[in-house]
Write a protein that holds these residues in place. Sequence first.
Motif: not given
Lengths: 86, 95, 115, 167
Positions: C104-105, C109-111, D96-99
């Motif tokens: 869960d990217e 990122r939030r962390e 979940m992926v962030v691009v």
Amino acid sequence: MRDLLLGVCIAELGVIAVLIIRLARGPTVSDRIIALNTMSTQGAIAVLFFAAYAGRSIYCDVALWLSSFSYLGAFVWARYLERGLL
Amino acid sequence: MTGFWVLDYLCLAGILTCAALVVFMNNRSGSVMALSGVGTLMSVLFVVLGAPDVAHAEVIVGAIALPVLYLVAIGKIRTDVPDRGELGEEHASRK
Amino acid sequence: MSVHGWVAAAFCAVGLFFSLTGAIGIVRMPDVYTRIQCSSKTITMGAIPFLVALAIAEGPLSTYGSRALVVGILLFIVNPAASHAVARAAYKTGVPMWSGSVVDEVQLRREDESE
Amino acid sequence: MILRVLYTGVWAYAVWLVITWTATAEQLIFGAVLSLLVGLALAPLGDVAAPWRVLDPRRAVALATLLVTCAVRIVRANVSLAHRILAPSRPLRSGMVVVPTTMRTDAGIGATGLVTSLIVDNQIVDVDTDRHVLQYHAVAVPEGDDQQKAEQINAPIERLLARIDRR
């Protein structure tokens, strides 16, 4: 040809019957929204094929309403989940 | 002609199942959603029985307007601040 | 049946396969997001062959053909949008992902930012 | 302003033609009046693409390429998804992926989201317009850093859309 049209209509209702399982079980509201949305899409296709089977093109309008308004319902539900309706 | 009756009874069975779900589901939002399913299947049944005008009315009223009114009513009678659990997610409320 | 009819029947078979697969997927998948994937892709793919078959069986210039065109365009545009709305609502209200999911990217990122 | 009314009216007239599908004079004239009214009513909402921009040959070629790519990849994604559904072991690697995205306008981001949701094994979930990233839910999470992920999810579509959008 007419048998084919009627058979597709019945098969679509069978698909709807499979989806009712998820409508009954779904642990969260989002699951139920998805099942309901898909149900109305399949219902719209069933109505289109029934219109072709019965040979009355005026039934097609119901399919138009069904498909467009099911998505409106999905948007309403999503808004309700995010911040409430009013 | 038998095919027509198969369609008819399949629609009726779906409507009955959804109606039973409305009564027996223990989740408020789920009940409202099953009501919307009743409206959708009912409009298909009206088309099968040969009443497209009634089916139009049923799509608008049964599948969209009535559940939205129920949702508004549920929102009005809710007195506490709507936290995550009250938004209808069973996962969150069970914790 | 004529050639017309057989082509329409073949399209119907493809559409029925994908529709049934999508319904089974909606019942069988483990969490909300994968179910949304099933509804947004497989159901669209299941509906389009049905519409093509209807246009072939009744003639593309008849009323049925035009209605099939409208419903198809509506499906293509509004179905992903509605799925997006539902997925976003589910993610915002904190519906958990399946325990077998890989990454869960957004959480990562939030962390990163909070550190 | 007048051009905007005209463009919206032309699009609305096309919708009217498809919905009614009868070629009598009354229907056509009534449709023209109605679509002009719709154009007047919707004019304050924003810009509209001119209908004849599709006819520009380079843009038409780009649009056809996009359509063919879409058709091929829709079928491929659906076959793989059907395999994932029907296989008894459920070979899922969801996440979940962030691009990153190169799109900047609202219409570009919207079109990218819709097309990528349809044609590959992803579903767009959220948009961050400040940092220019898209959040996807993927059935099969791609490997590699941000750029490689974007290459597998949205970069090819964005190149095609940029070719269509070029003035």
